[in-house]
Design an enzyme around this catalytic site. Structure first.
Site, PDB file in Angstrom:
ATOM      1  N   GLU A   1      43.476  39.483  33.426  1.00 20.29           N
ATOM      2  CA  GLU A   1      43.282  38.064  33.113  1.00 20.29           C
ATOM      3  C   GLU A   1      42.522  37.847  31.797  1.00 20.29           C
ATOM      4  OE1 GLU A   1      41.632  36.218  36.608  1.00 20.29           O
ATOM      5  OE2 GLU A   1      43.444  36.563  37.771  1.00 20.29           O
TER       6      GLU A   1
ATOM      7  N   GLU B   1      48.692  38.915  41.408  1.00 19.49           N
ATOM      8  CA  GLU B   1      47.689  38.302  42.292  1.00 19.49           C
ATOM      9  C   GLU B   1      48.213  36.959  42.775  1.00 19.49           C
ATOM     10  OE1 GLU B   1      43.646  37.774  40.919  1.00 19.49           O
ATOM     11  OE2 GLU B   1      43.594  39.801  40.076  1.00 19.49           O
TER      12      GLU B   1
HETATM   13  O1  IFM Z   1      38.530  37.083  42.541  1.00 14.30           O
HETATM   14  C1  IFM Z   1      39.327  36.750  41.443  1.00 14.30           C
HETATM   15  C2  IFM Z   1      39.786  37.989  40.738  1.00 14.30           C
HETATM   16  O2  IFM Z   1      38.723  38.764  40.308  1.00 14.30           O
HETATM   17  C3  IFM Z   1      40.629  37.640  39.537  1.00 14.30           C
HETATM   18  N1  IFM Z   1      41.658  36.687  39.861  1.00 14.30           N
HETATM   19  C4  IFM Z   1      41.307  35.542  40.649  1.00 14.30           C
HETATM   20  C5  IFM Z   1      40.547  35.959  41.879  1.00 14.30           C
HETATM   21  C6  IFM Z   1      40.160  34.722  42.706  1.00 14.30           C
HETATM   22  O3  IFM Z   1      39.356  33.869  41.981  1.00 14.30           O
END
Ligand code: IFM
Length: 440
Positions: free
Chosen positions: A170, A353
């Site tokens: 990210e 994710e």
């Molecule tokens: O927990 C985070 C993760 O570290 C990165 N993506 C989003 C998740 C939820 O906020």
């Protein structure tokens, strides 16, 4: 039919399912010789993190990793997307490696392979060693070289057994959320710092890809997060503000990594603050990649606002929300799976994710999470039916864990963690997923 509306049989036969975690959020960073990170510094500053919680003990995955890998295997999952901690491998960020840290990741990868799991490595999921932050962290161009060296040290040890690797989780969070909004470490609110971080993150990504290719590793990609930007009203001003938000969040890194250019509408605001000669770095940032991973959770309503660029405000709409206060908007996932192809030109896509936080206990039905997963699997299936080369879907997260500035109260896990006893207890969503994956 299981609790989930879909089974493995509804997806192409080579489609992969997985779960994701990250090092600082689960390992227990006070143990095993890991160095201090800028998250420890950020949390030690009053007001930054709920109850000033840290990843010092987290889920104690460092000592309980075998039990955690068993949970992944027993759910019938294919991929384990995990991250390595830079500060565990190199406590000072550079220099002498921590042998215990390298041994840990070596054992962990072997443990995945022994259980038939594909190791999907992320090299940086936000725990920057404090000594590097002292030198300016992501604002300092040298970070690309430091990151390349760390990549070389770790991947020389475990790269031969890694199924896929991505340098940085990210990039938007590393750049914008941490240097412009100030909600994540190092907690800056400074546009010059932001522009530099937004550029150096890409440069570090490119250098790490070069290093891994040099080591003979394959299946290398990028993991970016996306937020579906919707105008708060249909006014021309709100539409233009939404476009600016979309550019910063969703198009900056895609443009740089896949086309070697930054979007003009974002350069309008950032160009004046970029490091000298940034244009010369674009070929390094734009490496050949094998796949794109999309992290997707929610949408945001955007309005124009007074004040300096980007002159916008963020709002929440009327859709049902998760414990994070994030609207549940599966349409956005479909949007990005389609949209990303303008950049990736036929490369495999993975949802790296997706998931939701819920204030759940292991004894509750967990219906909200099952419904969230169902809605997003439906969006993924729709994209596949339309020809999108989506090859896998990875859920955030295996375990309840340290949710950064929000501490331990936001529970994203398929498995409940009691943060006193550290006992793991699979939730109903875990059982529903296991049943769904068993049906081929
Ligand atoms: O927990 C985070 C993760 O570290 C990165 N993506 C989003 C998740 C939820 O906020």
């Amino acid at each position: 039919m299981s609790g989930l509306g879909y089974t493995r049989a509804d997806f192409p036969s080579d489609f992969l399912f997985g779960v994701a975690t990250s090092a600082y959020q689960i390992e227990g960073h006070a143990q095993g010789g890991a160095g201090r990170t800028h998250w420890d510094d950020f949390a030690a500053t009053p007001g930054n993190v709920v109850r000033a919680e840290t990843g010092a003990r987290a889920c104690d995955h460092l000592n309980r990793w075998e039990e955690d890998l068993d949970l992944i295997r027993d759910a019938g999952l294919d991929i384990y997307r995990f991250s390595s901690s830079w500060a565990r491998v190199l406590p000072e960020g550079r220099g002498t490696a921590n042998a215990a840290g390298l041994d840990f990741y070596d054992r962990l990868v072997d443990g995945m392979l022994a259980r038939g799991l594909k190791p999907a490595l992320t090299l940086y999921h936000w725990e920057l060693p404090s000594p590097l932050n002292d030198l300016g962290g992501w604002r300092n161009r040298d970070i690309a070289g430091w990151f390349a060296d760390y990549t070389e040290i770790l991947c020389s040890r475990i790269g031969d057994r890694i199924w896929s690797a991505a340098p940085i989780n990210e990039p938007w969070c590393v750049g914008w959320l941490s240097h412009f909004i100030g909600a994540h470490a190092p907690g800056l609110r400074d546009i010059r710092a932001t522009a530099r971080a937004m550029h150096h993150v890409g440069l570090a990504h490119g250098r790490a890809i070069e290093v891994m290719r040099g080591l003979g590793m394959g299946n290398l990609g990028a993991v970016c997060n996306f937020e579906y930007a919707l105008p708060r009203t249909q006014s021309a001003e709100d539409m233009a503000a939404t476009r600016r938000y979309d550019g910063i969040y969703n198009r900056w890194f895609l443009g740089a990594m896949f086309k070697g250019v930054y979007p003009e509408d974002v350069l309008e605001g950032l160009a004046a603050h970029m490091p000298d000669h940034w244009q010369q770095d674009m070929p390094t940032i734009c490496q050949k990649l094998d796949w794109l991973g999309l992290n997707y959770y929610t949408c945001k309503r955007i309005a124009s606002a007074q004040g300096p660029w980007p002159s916008l405000s963020e709002h929440i709409g009327d859709l049902p929300q998760t414990q994070m206060g994030w609207e549940i908007c599966p349409e956005g996932l479909h949007h990005f799976l389609t949209f990303a192809q303008d950049y990736t030109d036929g490369l495999p896509l993975y949802v790296t994710e997706n998931g939701m936080a819920n204030p759940d206990s292991p004894d509750l039905p967990d219906q909200a999470r099952i419904s969230y997963l169902n809605q997003h699997l439906a969006a993924a299936l729709r994209a596949i039916d339309e020809g999108v080369p989506l090859k896998g879907y990875i859920i955030w997260s295996l375990l309840d864990n340290f949710e950064w500035a929000l501490g331990y109260e936001k529970r994203f896990g398929l498995v409940h963690v009691d943060f006193n006893s550290l006992q793991r207890r699979p939730k109903a969503s875990y059982h529903a997923l296991r049943e769904a994956l068993a049906q081929t």
